[in-house]
Design an enzyme around this catalytic site. Structure first.
Site, PDB file in Angstrom:
ATOM      1  CD  GLU A  44      -3.099  -0.853   2.138  1.00  0.00           C
ATOM      2  OE1 GLU A  44      -4.202  -0.469   1.718  1.00  0.00           O
ATOM      3  OE2 GLU A  44      -2.848  -1.046   3.354  1.00  0.00           O
ATOM      4  CG  HIS A  64      -2.310   3.010   5.788  1.00  0.00           C
ATOM      5  ND1 HIS A  64      -3.678   3.191   5.844  1.00  0.00           N
ATOM      6  CD2 HIS A  64      -2.119   1.681   5.575  1.00  0.00           C
ATOM      7  CE1 HIS A  64      -4.281   2.023   5.663  1.00  0.00           C
ATOM      8  NE2 HIS A  64      -3.364   1.089   5.496  1.00  0.00           N
ATOM      9  CG  HIS A  73      -4.850  -1.631   9.303  1.00  0.00           C
ATOM     10  ND1 HIS A  73      -4.082  -2.732   9.040  1.00  0.00           N
ATOM     11  CD2 HIS A  73      -4.885  -0.903   8.153  1.00  0.00           C
ATOM     12  CE1 HIS A  73      -3.657  -2.688   7.774  1.00  0.00           C
ATOM     13  NE2 HIS A  73      -4.116  -1.578   7.223  1.00  0.00           N
ATOM     14  CG  HIS A 122      -8.096  -0.540   4.803  1.00  0.00           C
ATOM     15  ND1 HIS A 122      -7.629  -0.385   3.525  1.00  0.00           N
ATOM     16  CD2 HIS A 122      -6.998  -0.770   5.564  1.00  0.00           C
ATOM     17  CE1 HIS A 122      -6.319  -0.546   3.496  1.00  0.00           C
ATOM     18  NE2 HIS A 122      -5.911  -0.769   4.728  1.00  0.00           N
TER      19      HIS A 122
HETATM   20 MN    MN Z   1      -3.832  -0.977   5.138  1.00  0.00          MN
END
Ligand code: MN
Length: 233
Positions: free
Chosen positions: A74, A93, A95, A164
């Site tokens: 990603e 980024h 979760h 996500h």
């Molecule tokens: Mn991810």
């Protein structure tokens, strides 16, 4: 030693220690000398990142000198946002769990405390089905999906990714680490508050003013978080 690389390694460790990332998630920083480049670890768990793991990427999120190292699937999140947002110098980024419910219910994530003022009055939600249809694996695995996420983020500091996780952006590693940690904290508080009753959120002035006030004190929490992850040389 390049202090930006040192700080990026420290940011990886802090984000793990403070519960934002686990085996997954990543943090990047834009190059101080070349705005078309950014640095991001090779594909390993953030808490295991050392300076030797830091790689350089272009704005297509392609590694400059891969040397056979595995890269995060990603990584396109990072290049696409740096391209769309010249003001952004660091990106997380993750979760982190407490924000997930706000991405899947239509209940907006909003600041309930002054530490969350940077969230502003509306946190955008990225719906991957709008960008790529119903049959994805939810991952930002192409430059096009990265660009779609960047469009949803717009000029915001934080965006949810439905089902996500989230992305936080900032003008420095210290600021983006602060935002990633306090977005998660705000989500926990907001969920708690909503169970108790009608919530009074920060208004647009309170959000903007508290964000500005916190931005002049980013060194203080950074040094504390850094101390918690300090390791023998
Ligand atoms: Mn991810």
């Amino acid at each position: 030693m390049d202090t930006l690389i040192d700080d990026l390694v420290t940011a990886n460790h802090i984000l793990y220690r403070e519960g934002v990332v686990d085996g997954f998630g990543h943090v990047s920083v834009r190059s101080a000398t070349d705005p078309t480049r950014f640095r991001l670890s090779r594909s390993i768990a953030p808490d295991n990142v050392t300076a030797a793991d830091i790689m350089e990427f272009d704005l297509d999120s392609e590694p400059i000198d891969p040397q056979g190292r595995r890269v995060y699937l990603e990584r396109f999140i990072h290049g696409a946002i740096y391209r769309a947002r010249p003001d952004v110098a660091a990106i997380v980024h993750s979760h982190s769990p407490a924000v997930i419910p706000f991405g899947v219910t239509g209940t907006p994530l909003q600041p309930v405390s002054h530490m969350g003022g940077f969230l502003g009055t509306a946190t955008p939600v990225f719906e991957i089905r709008d960008a790529a249809g119903p049959e994805t694996d939810m991952l930002i695995r192409s430059p096009e999906l990265g660009a779609a996420l960047a469009r949803t983020l717009g000029s915001a500091t934080f965006a949810l990714m439905r089902g996500h996780g989230s992305v936080a952006v900032g003008t420095s590693l210290k600021q983006v680490v602060f935002r990633a940690i306090y977005a998660e904290a705000n989500a926990r508080l907001q969920s708690d508050a909503m169970r108790l009753g009608t919530v009074t959120y920060l208004n647009e002035y309170e959000a903007a003013n508290t964000a500005a006030a916190n931005d002049v004190n980013l060194d203080r929490p950074w040094e504390l978080w850094k101390k918690r992850v300090s390791r023998p040389a």
